[in-house]
Design a protein around this motif. Structure first.
Motif, short mmCIF file in Angstrom:
data_model
loop_
_atom_site.label_atom_id
_atom_site.label_comp_id
_atom_site.label_asym_id
_atom_site.label_seq_id
_atom_site.Cartn_x
_atom_site.Cartn_y
_atom_site.Cartn_z
N UNK A 37 -5.65 -5.18 10.28
CA UNK A 37 -4.93 -3.91 10.09
C UNK A 37 -5.90 -2.73 10.11
N UNK A 38 -7.09 -2.93 9.59
CA UNK A 38 -8.11 -1.88 9.64
C UNK A 38 -8.53 -1.59 11.08
N UNK A 39 -8.66 -2.63 11.90
CA UNK A 39 -9.00 -2.45 13.31
C UNK A 39 -7.95 -1.61 14.02
N UNK A 40 -6.71 -1.75 13.61
CA UNK A 40 -5.62 -1.01 14.23
C UNK A 40 -5.42 0.38 13.65
N UNK A 41 -6.19 0.73 12.63
CA UNK A 41 -6.07 2.05 12.03
C UNK A 41 -4.89 2.17 11.07
N UNK A 48 2.68 6.96 5.67
CA UNK A 48 3.65 5.89 5.90
C UNK A 48 4.74 6.29 6.88
N UNK A 49 5.09 7.56 6.91
CA UNK A 49 6.15 7.99 7.82
C UNK A 49 5.67 8.11 9.27
N UNK A 50 4.39 7.85 9.52
CA UNK A 50 3.89 7.87 10.89
C UNK A 50 3.54 6.47 11.40
N UNK A 51 3.77 5.46 10.57
CA UNK A 51 3.51 4.07 10.98
C UNK A 51 4.84 3.41 11.34
N UNK A 100 -3.50 3.27 2.90
CA UNK A 100 -2.98 3.44 4.25
C UNK A 100 -3.93 4.32 5.06
N UNK A 101 -4.04 4.01 6.32
CA UNK A 101 -4.91 4.77 7.21
C UNK A 101 -4.29 6.06 7.69
N UNK A 133 0.83 -1.21 0.00
CA UNK A 133 0.00 0.00 0.00
C UNK A 133 0.86 1.26 0.00
N UNK A 134 1.96 1.24 0.72
CA UNK A 134 2.86 2.40 0.75
C UNK A 134 3.55 2.58 -0.60
#
Length: 152
Positions: free
Chosen positions: A48-52, A70-73, A66-67, A17-18
């Motif tokens: 992964x959706x449950x985790x945001x 990418x630089x904040x995951x 991505x929820x 996704x990233x």
């Protein structure tokens, strides 16, 4: 420490996704590119959706992305979320009442337990120092990205 297959595939899905930030992706695409069962990927995407970590958009033109950026995951956050148990030995499990495990005579002052705890801390320190954006370089983008305008 060995990650479960669930965590491995979750990380792969996030890297995919990233690598495709400018479009929505499908579960089928992710499953096919990695040679993973589509049914298993559905479970991973749901978690992964449950985790945001990802966002799912329903409907005819829906898909996945991505929820958050990418630089904040952080990779460590993903692993902690997808792994049910990160304990290296049974006495390190949270809430462990030692059922089914012979009692340890060295608890709670076991040097081995403390050493393994330190090693696990170092493992997560490295994972916490890396983000999903760090995992997506030119090669990942080249090998995983589909042309924009391609319908999933």
């Amino acid at each position: 420490m060995r990650l479960t297959q669930h965590s491995d595939y979750a990380l792969r899905a996030l890297v995919f996704l990233a690598s495709n930030p400018d479009r929505l992706s499908s579960i089928r695409e992710i499953a096919e590119i990695y040679g993973i069962s589509e049914n298993y990927m559905v479970k991973i995407i749901h978690r992964l959706g449950q985790g945001g970590f990802i966002e799912t958009i329903r409907g005819r033109n829906g898909g996945l992305r991505l929820g958050r950026p990418a630089d904040s995951i952080r990779i460590g956050d993903v692993v902690r979320f997808t792994e049910d148990d990160c304990a290296l030995v049974s006495c390190m499990q949270q809430g462990n009442d030692q059922k089914g495990t012979p009692p340890c005579r060295l608890m709670p002052d076991c040097a081995l337990r403390h050493t393994l705890g330190e090693a696990l801390g170092a493992f997560f320190a490295v994972l916490d120092s890396r983000t999903l954006a760090d995992m997506v370089g030119q090669e990942e983008r080249r090998k995983l990205a589909l042309p924009t305008g391609v319908v999933p």
